[in-house]
Write an enzyme that holds these catalytic residues in place. Structure first.
Site, PDB file in Angstrom:
ATOM      1  N   HIS A  67      -1.200  -1.535  -2.475  1.00  0.00           N
ATOM      2  CA  HIS A  67      -2.421  -1.198  -3.199  1.00  0.00           C
ATOM      3  C   HIS A  67      -3.574  -1.890  -2.480  1.00  0.00           C
ATOM      4  O   HIS A  67      -3.500  -3.080  -2.187  1.00  0.00           O
ATOM      5  CB  HIS A  67      -2.299  -1.699  -4.643  1.00  0.00           C
ATOM      6  CG  HIS A  67      -3.496  -1.430  -5.488  1.00  0.00           C
ATOM      7  ND1 HIS A  67      -4.516  -2.339  -5.654  1.00  0.00           N
ATOM      8  CD2 HIS A  67      -3.832  -0.347  -6.229  1.00  0.00           C
ATOM      9  CE1 HIS A  67      -5.428  -1.844  -6.461  1.00  0.00           C
ATOM     10  NE2 HIS A  67      -5.040  -0.634  -6.828  1.00  0.00           N
TER      11      HIS A  67
ATOM     12  N   HIS B  96      -3.714   4.329 -14.510  1.00  0.00           N
ATOM     13  CA  HIS B  96      -4.528   3.104 -14.618  1.00  0.00           C
ATOM     14  C   HIS B  96      -4.322   2.381 -15.942  1.00  0.00           C
ATOM     15  O   HIS B  96      -5.186   1.616 -16.396  1.00  0.00           O
ATOM     16  CB  HIS B  96      -6.012   3.440 -14.434  1.00  0.00           C
ATOM     17  CG  HIS B  96      -6.773   2.442 -13.616  1.00  0.00           C
ATOM     18  ND1 HIS B  96      -7.487   1.404 -14.166  1.00  0.00           N
ATOM     19  CD2 HIS B  96      -6.924   2.314 -12.282  1.00  0.00           C
ATOM     20  CE1 HIS B  96      -8.052   0.691 -13.220  1.00  0.00           C
ATOM     21  NE2 HIS B  96      -7.730   1.212 -12.055  1.00  0.00           N
TER      22      HIS B  96
END
Length: 404
Positions: free
Chosen positions: A304, A204
């Site tokens: 995603h 992330h």
């Protein structure tokens, strides 16, 4: 709280000639719905309706502003000319790309493809050469921002039909932390794999270069499916060096929005899997082109999608017809703190998203292949900024801002 969406109508001249009797865009409505999604409803002069999703987590207000321009420009345009509308939306305001504009374009584009498929009575994948697979591999999320009880969550995902999960690699570590802080990540991966599940690790962008290379080396013996965003987007040269240090597949792309954004990563050979988010990367039109471009570099395509049912259905449509598709994120397992609103809340046919053996069957219905509960959407749609989802602010023990 109740709010119907904002309906936009305009008599601005058409772009490309609509032609006599053409079906044109009549109105665009936006619906902010719990837990954090922005749905787009497009209706045509002939009464055809399509749905898109323009969610941009934490920035819905900005996307709503972008729709003011899209409304003024495209009301009255021929709904069938999707490529013309996409190209004009992207090119004709001088400044191109970026998360806000591309998310707005995404919502409109997905809705136009939904309309086209419904008018012709076929799923969207049928409009793109037909499908290349009968079912689509998916993964569920576990952990949250500060992972706890990972093993129990993984067991729950397994009971729901998943064979693969994804979890955050760590809390935000800053530029340099104790190597001891990385051991918990390895233990969580080992726990998940102990019950026979594959797992991707999402860094992330929280793990900066000095820690990322250590963590990748520690994880390698335990064979995660991939590591996602091991470094922040834009650090291409640094990513190339990390790529050369590990055999773990590297995934990246949720914060890239166009083929132009992905191009340097493809050409540098520093990723194995591209992860455009269909609600940010220009909808079906541009995301399809990104996936096809990736194929020429032998790079996998893994949409995603920690978002709503419209974005997920659109991702499944591309997965069905894209040969280099790998796996798709599915957000049904995510925990939301705004009540019982999840991926299935707004659907009349939630059974089409059933997970079996780690897969969802290819959608067969026309357009996106899902039926939404418009009455519920209108009831739930909200205006109050108090309900807008906001990104958390992370700080280190010294008070400095950390990556989310």
């Amino acid at each position: 709280m109740v709010l119907t969406g904002t309906t936009f109508e305009s008599s601005h001249p058409n772009g490309l000639s609509a032609g006599p009797g053409a079906d044109v865009i009549k109105s665009i409505e936006l619906f902010k719905v719990l837990p954090r999604w922005l749905f787009v409803r497009v209706e045509t002069s002939e009464g055809n309706v399509g749905w898109g999703e323009a969610t941009l987590e934490g920035h819905l207000e900005a996307v709503e502003g972008a729709f003011e321009d899209l409304r003024d420009r495209f009301t009255g345009w021929n709904v069938d000319n999707i490529e013309d509308i996409y190209t004009s939306a992207f090119r004709h305001r001088f400044y191109r790309g970026g998360p806000v504009l591309m998310s707005a374009i995404s919502g409109l584009d997905i809705a136009l493809w939904d309309i086209k498929g419904r008018k012709l009575g076929v799923p969207i994948w049928q409009l793109m050469g037909g499908r290349v697979r009968d079912k689509v591999k998916v993964y569920g999320w576990i952990g949250g921002d500060r992972p706890t009880d990972i093993l129990e969550q993984a067991k729950k995902r397994k009971a729901e039909g998943f064979t693969t999960v994804k979890m955050n690699g760590s809390e935000s570590l800053g530029w340099l932390a104790s190597p001891e802080d990385l051991k918990a990540t390895v233990e969580r991966l080992k726990e998940v794999k102990s019950i026979g599940m594959d797992a991707g690790l999402d860094f992330h962008g929280r793990v900066h270069r000095p820690m990322a290379k250590q963590l990748a080396r520690m994880l390698e013996p335990h064979q995660p499916l991939f590591i996602e965003e091991p470094l922040l987007p834009g650090q291409i040269e640094e990513l190339k060096k990390l790529y050369a240090q590990t055999t773990i597949p590297i995934a990246l792309g949720e914060r890239l929005f166009t083929r132009q954004d992905f191009r340097p990563y493809f050409e540098s050979g520093c990723i194995d899997i591209c992860q455009p988010d269909i609600s940010h990367s220009g909808g079906i039109s541009e995301t399809r082109k990104i996936a096809l471009m990736a194929e020429t570099y032998d790079i996998g395509f893994a949409p995603h999608c920690p978002l709503g049912p419209i974005a997920f259905a659109a991702s499944l449509q591309l997965a069905a017809c894209t040969i280099n598709f790998v796996i798709c994120e599915m957000s049904i397992a995510m925990h939301y703190n705004k009540g019982a609103y999840d991926l299935l809340t707004y659907m009349k046919n939630p059974e089409v998203f059933k997970v079996e053996g780690g897969h969802v069957a290819t959608l067969e219905g026309p357009g996106l292949g899902i039926e939404l509960d418009e009455k519920l959407i209108r009831e739930v749609a909200i205006e109050s900024k108090a309900f807008y989802w906001k990104n958390p602010v992370w700080r280190g023990e010294d008070g400095s801002v950390r990556e989310w």
